[in-house]
Design a protein around this motif. Structure first.
Motif, PDB file in Angstrom:
ATOM      1  N   GLN A  15      -1.458   2.347   2.618  1.00 38.11           N
ATOM      2  CA  GLN A  15      -0.600   1.984   1.494  1.00 38.11           C
ATOM      3  C   GLN A  15      -0.331   0.478   1.471  1.00 38.11           C
ATOM      4  O   GLN A  15      -0.200  -0.156   2.512  1.00 38.11           O
ATOM      5  CB  GLN A  15       0.738   2.721   1.575  1.00 38.11           C
ATOM      6  CG  GLN A  15       1.627   2.538   0.352  1.00 38.11           C
ATOM      7  CD  GLN A  15       2.889   3.386   0.419  1.00 38.11           C
ATOM      8  OE1 GLN A  15       3.920   2.955   0.899  1.00 38.11           O
ATOM      9  NE2 GLN A  15       2.793   4.616  -0.084  1.00 38.11           N
ATOM     10  N   GLY A  16      -0.290  -0.071   0.291  1.00 34.52           N
ATOM     11  CA  GLY A  16       0.027  -1.485   0.115  1.00 34.52           C
ATOM     12  C   GLY A  16       0.837  -1.682  -1.164  1.00 34.52           C
ATOM     13  O   GLY A  16       0.766  -0.876  -2.101  1.00 34.52           O
ATOM     14  N   THR A  17       1.606  -2.752  -1.197  1.00 33.57           N
ATOM     15  CA  THR A  17       2.462  -3.052  -2.348  1.00 33.57           C
ATOM     16  C   THR A  17       2.209  -4.481  -2.812  1.00 33.57           C
ATOM     17  O   THR A  17       2.088  -5.390  -1.996  1.00 33.57           O
ATOM     18  CB  THR A  17       3.943  -2.887  -1.984  1.00 33.57           C
ATOM     19  OG1 THR A  17       4.176  -1.551  -1.539  1.00 33.57           O
ATOM     20  CG2 THR A  17       4.835  -3.179  -3.182  1.00 33.57           C
ATOM     21  N   GLU A 142       5.985  -4.113  -9.952  1.00 27.74           N
ATOM     22  CA  GLU A 142       5.595  -3.752  -8.580  1.00 27.74           C
ATOM     23  C   GLU A 142       4.624  -2.584  -8.630  1.00 27.74           C
ATOM     24  O   GLU A 142       4.844  -1.603  -9.344  1.00 27.74           O
ATOM     25  CB  GLU A 142       6.820  -3.382  -7.751  1.00 27.74           C
ATOM     26  CG  GLU A 142       6.463  -3.057  -6.292  1.00 27.74           C
ATOM     27  CD  GLU A 142       7.673  -2.669  -5.476  1.00 27.74           C
ATOM     28  OE1 GLU A 142       8.052  -1.479  -5.495  1.00 27.74           O
ATOM     29  OE2 GLU A 142       8.253  -3.564  -4.818  1.00 27.74           O
ATOM     30  N   CYS A 143       3.543  -2.693  -7.873  1.00 26.32           N
ATOM     31  CA  CYS A 143       2.547  -1.619  -7.810  1.00 26.32           C
ATOM     32  C   CYS A 143       2.381  -1.183  -6.353  1.00 26.32           C
ATOM     33  O   CYS A 143       2.072  -2.000  -5.490  1.00 26.32           O
ATOM     34  CB  CYS A 143       1.211  -2.088  -8.385  1.00 26.32           C
ATOM     35  SG  CYS A 143      -0.078  -0.825  -8.326  1.00 26.32           S
ATOM     36  N   VAL A 144       2.609   0.108  -6.107  1.00 26.59           N
ATOM     37  CA  VAL A 144       2.389   0.682  -4.778  1.00 26.59           C
ATOM     38  C   VAL A 144       1.102   1.499  -4.838  1.00 26.59           C
ATOM     39  O   VAL A 144       1.003   2.459  -5.605  1.00 26.59           O
ATOM     40  CB  VAL A 144       3.573   1.568  -4.342  1.00 26.59           C
ATOM     41  CG1 VAL A 144       3.310   2.145  -2.954  1.00 26.59           C
ATOM     42  CG2 VAL A 144       4.871   0.770  -4.361  1.00 26.59           C
ATOM     43  N   VAL A 145       0.111   1.099  -4.063  1.00 28.94           N
ATOM     44  CA  VAL A 145      -1.199   1.760  -4.038  1.00 28.94           C
ATOM     45  C   VAL A 145      -1.357   2.482  -2.708  1.00 28.94           C
ATOM     46  O   VAL A 145      -1.186   1.874  -1.646  1.00 28.94           O
ATOM     47  CB  VAL A 145      -2.349   0.749  -4.207  1.00 28.94           C
ATOM     48  CG1 VAL A 145      -3.674   1.487  -4.366  1.00 28.94           C
ATOM     49  CG2 VAL A 145      -2.104  -0.174  -5.369  1.00 28.94           C
ATOM     50  N   THR A 146      -1.660   3.775  -2.775  1.00 30.47           N
ATOM     51  CA  THR A 146      -1.931   4.552  -1.566  1.00 30.47           C
ATOM     52  C   THR A 146      -3.376   5.037  -1.632  1.00 30.47           C
ATOM     53  O   THR A 146      -3.703   5.950  -2.395  1.00 30.47           O
ATOM     54  CB  THR A 146      -0.978   5.749  -1.441  1.00 30.47           C
ATOM     55  OG1 THR A 146       0.385   5.284  -1.510  1.00 30.47           O
ATOM     56  CG2 THR A 146      -1.193   6.469  -0.124  1.00 30.47           C
ATOM     57  N   VAL A 147      -4.230   4.392  -0.857  1.00 34.39           N
ATOM     58  CA  VAL A 147      -5.664   4.709  -0.869  1.00 34.39           C
ATOM     59  C   VAL A 147      -5.933   5.868   0.081  1.00 34.39           C
ATOM     60  O   VAL A 147      -5.507   5.848   1.245  1.00 34.39           O
ATOM     61  CB  VAL A 147      -6.497   3.481  -0.471  1.00 34.39           C
ATOM     62  CG1 VAL A 147      -7.990   3.837  -0.421  1.00 34.39           C
ATOM     63  CG2 VAL A 147      -6.257   2.330  -1.443  1.00 34.39           C
ATOM     64  N   VAL A 148      -6.645   6.895  -0.421  1.00 34.82           N
ATOM     65  CA  VAL A 148      -7.007   8.056   0.384  1.00 34.82           C
ATOM     66  C   VAL A 148      -8.301   7.730   1.129  1.00 34.82           C
ATOM     67  O   VAL A 148      -9.314   7.389   0.510  1.00 34.82           O
ATOM     68  CB  VAL A 148      -7.189   9.295  -0.501  1.00 34.82           C
ATOM     69  CG1 VAL A 148      -7.592  10.497   0.340  1.00 34.82           C
ATOM     70  CG2 VAL A 148      -5.914   9.585  -1.276  1.00 34.82           C
ATOM     71  N   CYS A 149      -8.261   7.850   2.450  1.00 36.10           N
ATOM     72  CA  CYS A 149      -9.421   7.462   3.267  1.00 36.10           C
ATOM     73  C   CYS A 149     -10.209   8.683   3.715  1.00 36.10           C
ATOM     74  O   CYS A 149     -10.976   9.238   2.958  1.00 36.10           O
ATOM     75  CB  CYS A 149      -8.957   6.615   4.450  1.00 36.10           C
ATOM     76  SG  CYS A 149      -8.118   5.080   3.942  1.00 36.10           S
ATOM     77  N   GLU A 150      -9.966   9.151   4.925  1.00 37.81           N
ATOM     78  CA  GLU A 150     -10.779  10.236   5.459  1.00 37.81           C
ATOM     79  C   GLU A 150      -9.888  11.325   6.048  1.00 37.81           C
ATOM     80  O   GLU A 150      -8.704  11.117   6.317  1.00 37.81           O
ATOM     81  CB  GLU A 150     -11.717   9.709   6.542  1.00 37.81           C
ATOM     82  CG  GLU A 150     -10.981   9.060   7.705  1.00 37.81           C
ATOM     83  CD  GLU A 150     -11.914   8.482   8.746  1.00 37.81           C
ATOM     84  OE1 GLU A 150     -11.409   8.104   9.807  1.00 37.81           O
ATOM     85  OE2 GLU A 150     -13.131   8.427   8.499  1.00 37.81           O
ATOM     86  N   LEU A 151     -10.485  12.502   6.251  1.00 34.97           N
ATOM     87  CA  LEU A 151      -9.793  13.607   6.900  1.00 34.97           C
ATOM     88  C   LEU A 151      -9.857  13.458   8.412  1.00 34.97           C
ATOM     89  O   LEU A 151     -10.869  13.036   8.965  1.00 34.97           O
ATOM     90  CB  LEU A 151     -10.410  14.946   6.496  1.00 34.97           C
ATOM     91  CG  LEU A 151     -10.264  15.366   5.026  1.00 34.97           C
ATOM     92  CD1 LEU A 151     -11.040  16.644   4.774  1.00 34.97           C
ATOM     93  CD2 LEU A 151      -8.807  15.557   4.670  1.00 34.97           C
ATOM     94  N   LYS A 152      -8.772  13.825   9.079  1.00 35.01           N
ATOM     95  CA  LYS A 152      -8.733  13.770  10.534  1.00 35.01           C
ATOM     96  C   LYS A 152      -8.144  15.068  11.058  1.00 35.01           C
ATOM     97  O   LYS A 152      -7.051  15.473  10.664  1.00 35.01           O
ATOM     98  CB  LYS A 152      -7.895  12.586  11.006  1.00 35.01           C
ATOM     99  CG  LYS A 152      -7.880  12.409  12.517  1.00 35.01           C
ATOM    100  CD  LYS A 152      -7.067  11.190  12.921  1.00 35.01           C
ATOM    101  CE  LYS A 152      -7.076  11.024  14.433  1.00 35.01           C
ATOM    102  NZ  LYS A 152      -6.283   9.830  14.861  1.00 35.01           N
ATOM    103  N   VAL A 153      -8.882  15.743  11.956  1.00 32.61           N
ATOM    104  CA  VAL A 153      -8.426  16.999  12.555  1.00 32.61           C
ATOM    105  C   VAL A 153      -7.926  16.702  13.958  1.00 32.61           C
ATOM    106  O   VAL A 153      -8.631  16.090  14.775  1.00 32.61           O
ATOM    107  CB  VAL A 153      -9.559  18.038  12.596  1.00 32.61           C
ATOM    108  CG1 VAL A 153      -9.079  19.331  13.255  1.00 32.61           C
ATOM    109  CG2 VAL A 153     -10.065  18.327  11.181  1.00 32.61           C
ATOM    110  N   SER A 154      -6.697  17.115  14.241  1.00 29.14           N
ATOM    111  CA  SER A 154      -6.104  16.847  15.549  1.00 29.14           C
ATOM    112  C   SER A 154      -6.635  17.798  16.606  1.00 29.14           C
ATOM    113  O   SER A 154      -7.233  18.840  16.294  1.00 29.14           O
ATOM    114  CB  SER A 154      -4.579  16.982  15.459  1.00 29.14           C
ATOM    115  OG  SER A 154      -4.223  18.345  15.242  1.00 29.14           O
TER     116      SER A 154
END
Length: 357
Positions: A15-17, A142-154
């Motif tokens: 996330q970035g603003t 103001e713009c808050v951008v939340t970029v979806v990256c990759e899936l992670k399995v714990s």
């Protein structure tokens, strides 16, 4: 004995603003393009800009502004949640105007339509002018951008069903401030008495810690006099020491609230409360106007606050503001009582030269 294990699948996000300040709002679009792009900012490995269109007509006869987020990275595709907001320049709070928080939006750099997301009728100009978002002919997107990256399995882990409540230490410290029966020191401020607890004060303020130690050496165990401070300011400072937050000021008008923050700013510097000082400095920066910028400059100069100085300088860039500030009685009185080399320099260098022809 049967055991239970669990694992989880989590979508990784970044996330970035970014804030885009629009100055001279009333001028409209004076450029050759129908839109204005912000500076490029980077979130989640992608380049983005905020796109502002000052002139958009609605079917209802209203005039609107349009705001979008645009993907600028070439030959790229991205998934992102978007929250487009306006900043209230009195409180500093952000208000969401439009957002996509349920399903991430797909951005493709092949065309503006596929590379952008936003709203053509972001907000009407009439509503914008009537709100608290515009100050001194400028407003902030103001713009808050939340970029979806990759899936992670714990990895697998033992299941634990014990629910731990959130931290509540500050809530208890706030109650402790109100409980006068356990107080072991009292401050006398302008004729009013304020019971407190030595351990809390010493842990929060290095200055108070030194004062309390000195009074113990001199066997002055109970009462400490505080000069050059109003009782209401000392009470607000105690509230911060115990709760790490500012007290509510809903009963004060704008000028009274600003004056309280100015006094708290000085008190924080006096007692080494760095977080309180920064909180007050931020509020002062967000609420500069012609009537209080001279006082803010004096505080910044006296307490060595570079950010506040820079905010005052930026506020005074338009020449008409400088003339208005220099003509105020408050500026003249401050100049007489506490002349500042920086203020004198402004008066000589930033005033437009007189023309004699």
């Amino acid at each position: 004995m049967a055991s239970t294990t669990e694992s989880s699948c989590t979508t990784q996000t970044v996330q970035g603003t970014h804030r885009f300040q629009i100055c001279q709002f009333s001028y409209g679009n004076v450029g050759s393009e129908d839109y204005i792009r912000s500076g490029i900012f980077r979130v989640g490995g992608f380049d983005w800009v905020i796109v502002y269109c000052p002139d958009a007509d609605g079917d209802d006869g209203e005039e609107y502004i349009s705001v979008y987020l645009e993907l600028m990275s070439k030959y790229a595709e991205a998934l992102a949640f978007v929250d487009l907001r306006l900043i209230n320049q009195v409180t500093g709070d952000a208000c969401t105007i439009c957002a996509e928080n349920r399903v991430p939006n797909q951005f493709k750099s092949s065309s503006f339509k596929e590379a952008s997301w936003g709203r053509e009728k972001f907000i009407s100009k009439r509503a914008l002018k009537d709100s608290g978002y515009i100050r001194d002919n400028r407003f902030v997107i103001e713009c808050v951008v939340t970029v979806v990256c990759e899936l992670k399995v714990s990895e697998n882990k033992a299941s634990c069903e014990i629910e731990v409540p959130p931290p509540n230490a500050l809530e208890h410290f706030g109650k402790m401030l109100k409980d006068k029966s356990r107080a072991d020191v009292t401050f006398k401020v302008g004729g009013e008495m304020f019971p407190a607890h030595r351990a809390v004060l010493a842990a929060r303020s290095p200055i108070l810690k030194a004062q309390l130690s000195e009074h113990m050496k001199e066997n002055k165990m109970r009462h400490i006099a505080v000069d050059r401070m109003e009782p209401v300011v000392f009470e607000a400072m105690l509230h911060f020491i115990y709760t790490d937050s500012l007290p509510t000021m809903d009963d004060l008008d704008r000028d009274e609230r600003n004056a309280m923050v100015q006094h708290l700013f000085a008190a924080a510097d006096r007692y080494g409360l760095e977080r309180l000082k920064l909180m007050c400095e931020r509020i002062l920066c967000l609420n500069l106007d012609v009537d209080n910028v001279a006082v803010a400059l004096r505080l910044a100069d006296r307490h060595d606050c570079q950010k506040l100085k820079e905010a005052c300088v930026d506020f005074l860039v338009p020449s008409e503001r400088i003339d208005a500030v220099l003509a105020t009685r408050r500026y003249e009185s401050i100049k007489l009582v506490s002349p500042s080399p920086l203020a004198d320099l402004w008066e000589k260098t930033t005033r437009p030269p007189k023309r004699f022809f």
